[in-house]
Design a protein around this motif. Structure first.
Motif, PDB file in Angstrom:
ATOM      1  N   UNK A  92      46.823  31.860  29.878  1.00 13.74           N
ATOM      2  CA  UNK A  92      46.201  30.984  30.736  1.00 13.74           C
ATOM      3  C   UNK A  92      45.020  30.225  30.327  1.00 13.74           C
ATOM      4  N   UNK A  93      44.686  29.015  30.729  1.00 17.92           N
ATOM      5  CA  UNK A  93      43.709  28.141  30.295  1.00 17.92           C
ATOM      6  C   UNK A  93      42.353  28.715  30.797  1.00 17.92           C
ATOM      7  N   UNK A  94      41.262  29.051  29.780  1.00 18.25           N
ATOM      8  CA  UNK A  94      40.035  29.585  30.100  1.00 18.25           C
ATOM      9  C   UNK A  94      39.089  28.343  29.826  1.00 18.25           C
ATOM     10  N   UNK A  95      39.555  27.276  29.358  1.00 12.65           N
ATOM     11  CA  UNK A  95      38.785  25.988  29.278  1.00 12.65           C
ATOM     12  C   UNK A  95      39.574  25.074  29.370  1.00 12.65           C
ATOM     13  N   UNK A  96      39.308  23.711  29.767  1.00  9.08           N
ATOM     14  CA  UNK A  96      40.164  22.567  29.745  1.00  9.08           C
ATOM     15  C   UNK A  96      41.164  22.439  28.700  1.00  9.08           C
ATOM     16  N   UNK A  97      40.786  22.756  27.637  1.00 10.63           N
ATOM     17  CA  UNK A  97      42.189  22.475  26.375  1.00 10.63           C
ATOM     18  C   UNK A  97      42.455  23.848  25.755  1.00 10.63           C
ATOM     19  N   UNK A  98      41.851  24.996  26.068  1.00 12.67           N
ATOM     20  CA  UNK A  98      42.034  26.291  25.601  1.00 12.67           C
ATOM     21  C   UNK A  98      42.491  27.276  26.003  1.00 12.67           C
ATOM     22  N   UNK A  99      43.531  28.001  25.407  1.00 10.99           N
ATOM     23  CA  UNK A  99      44.385  28.937  26.461  1.00 10.99           C
ATOM     24  C   UNK A  99      44.546  30.329  25.363  1.00 10.99           C
ATOM     25  N   UNK A 155      51.056  33.837  19.108  1.00 11.16           N
ATOM     26  CA  UNK A 155      49.563  33.729  18.717  1.00 11.16           C
ATOM     27  C   UNK A 155      48.736  33.908  19.915  1.00 11.16           C
ATOM     28  N   UNK A 156      47.533  34.701  19.869  1.00 15.25           N
ATOM     29  CA  UNK A 156      46.959  34.977  21.055  1.00 15.25           C
ATOM     30  C   UNK A 156      45.899  33.969  21.652  1.00 15.25           C
ATOM     31  N   UNK A 157      46.010  32.608  21.063  1.00 18.15           N
ATOM     32  CA  UNK A 157      45.018  31.640  21.372  1.00 18.15           C
ATOM     33  C   UNK A 157      45.670  30.313  20.951  1.00 18.15           C
ATOM     34  N   UNK A 158      45.765  29.348  21.818  1.00 15.74           N
ATOM     35  CA  UNK A 158      46.114  28.165  21.457  1.00 15.74           C
ATOM     36  C   UNK A 158      45.168  26.959  21.989  1.00 15.74           C
ATOM     37  N   UNK A 159      44.906  26.077  21.041  1.00 16.16           N
ATOM     38  CA  UNK A 159      44.193  24.963  21.505  1.00 16.16           C
ATOM     39  C   UNK A 159      44.914  23.656  21.586  1.00 16.16           C
TER      40      UNK A 159
END
Length: 383
Positions: free
Chosen positions: A232-239, A182-186
């Motif tokens: 990589x993380x772009x926000x504290x809990x989102x990658x 997947x292109x995004x992980x929270x």
């Protein structure tokens, strides 16, 4: 200027023990009544702002994948008619990875959903039972595969730092999640929120939350593994894969205006914060009475808005532009952040500053909440 819309669907099949979101369990819902109410609420908001093409629409909850696709279609048609859609509009819907909901994915894609956020939460069956989830790990994996066949963009949510969770166990679980492609992980650490069943369980000593030090180790491991996997993380809990960040959530964190409709939804437009009634029945009654579901509209002062912009923006890896905040709210740099404390934390390698750009470093992110309390000027926090 508003270019993001949030639509809240408050219903779930069951209330998860960790959840403090505005979600409700009901045996039946009247789809026609909810369609009329949400459309009325949407039209009310549209009448208060300058129309411009939406860049993001987000269906959150609750469990929006329980919505009939016909209702999703009706809301999207009306939103496009009222505002217009940007050519590359991001239309996200949160979904639970149950087989019943996964069967809807083709229909949801057909009506305009182009990004789905799956509440996988864990790839371990025992952990899913502990978290009160109604699906199993294999069911989640199948839902991810089905979603990837229908949607251009797929995100998954996972909860870690669970009680007694070992580093090697999380490493294995996260590696399997990353392998899904997947292109995004929270990726959220389990937090015991007030007024949840887990808060009661902790008080009754039914389980103990993971201690701070091992949780910090898991946080560091998460950042290392996602970066190595090209997310990589772009926000504290989102990658995310670069370029695949959640456009809707970036609107929040970059402190842009957005409209929020549906029970309990929050919005921000033209310096006014809006909150909708939480209880579904009360929300419907207010719509029938007033043509909108607003519980409160509150004008935000410039100091409060500047403080919120700092607190939200420093969650992002990119950090904040102090010059832009100064221009937007008319508050000088030295009244936005505490210069001495910022310099001290910069010397310690916890924050980074280059001209107007200020961000929290990789070493500082585990201490984010404490740093925010130190960096943001006291006069803003007290405003």
């Amino acid at each position: 200027m508003v270019d993001a819309l949030y639509i809240h669907w408050p219903f779930c099949l069951a209330k998860c023990p960790y959840c403090d979101f505005n979600s409700h369990v009901r045996e039946r819902t009247d789809t026609s009544a909810w369609e009329a109410a949400l459309l009325a609420d949407l039209r009310h908001e549209a009448g208060l702002v300058e129309a411009r093409p939406l860049r993001s629409v987000f269906f959150g909850g609750g469990t929006p994948s329980l919505m009939p696709p016909s209702l999703v279609a009706a809301l999207l048609r009306e939103a496009e008619a009222l505002f217009g859609f940007a050519d590359d509009v991001e239309v996200t819907l949160e979904a639970n990875p149950s087989s019943v909901e996964a069967e809807k994915f083709a229909d949801l894609a057909a009506v305009g959903i182009n990004r789905v956020s799956l509440g996988v939460q864990s790839l371990d069956d025992a952990a899913l039972r502990f978290l009160g989830r109604l699906h199993g790990a294999e069911e989640a994996l199948q839902a991810v595969e089905i979603a990837q066949s229908h949607f251009a963009r797929v995100s998954i949510d996972l909860i870690y730092a669970r009680p007694d969770q070992a580093e090697d166990a999380w490493s294995d679980e996260l590696a399997r999640a990353l392998a899904l492609g997947t292109d995004h992980l929270s990726l959220y650490q389990l937090t015991i929120e007030p007024n949840t069943r887990f808060a009661t369980d902790v008080r009754r000593r039914l389980f103990d939350p993971l201690a701070d030090d091992p949780a910090a180790d898991l946080f560091a491991l998460t950042r290392q593994m996602t970066a190595a996997a090209g997310r990589p993380a772009y926000e504290i809990s989102n990658h995310a894969v670069p370029g695949q960040e959640s456009r809707h959530n970036l609107a929040y964190w970059r402190y842009r205006d957005y409209l929020g409709i549906g029970p309990g939804a929050h919005g921000r437009r033209g310096g006014v914060a809006t909150t909708r009634l939480k209880k579904p029945e009360n929300y419907l009654a207010r719509i029938a009475e007033s043509g909108h579901g607003i519980a409160e509209e509150r004008t935000l002062g410039h100091r409060e808005q500047a403080a919120e912009a700092l607190l939200m923006g420093l969650r992002l890896t990119e950090g904040i532009d102090l010059g832009a905040i100064e221009t937007r709210f008319g508050i000088r740099h030295d009244h936005l952040v505490d210069a001495d404390r910022t310099r001290r934390y910069a010397d310690a390698g916890l924050v980074w500053r280059d001209g107007d750009r200020l961000s929290v470093t990789e070493a500082g992110m585990p201490l984010l909440d404490a740093l925010l309390g130190e960096i943001v000027a006291d006069e803003l926090v007290a405003a």
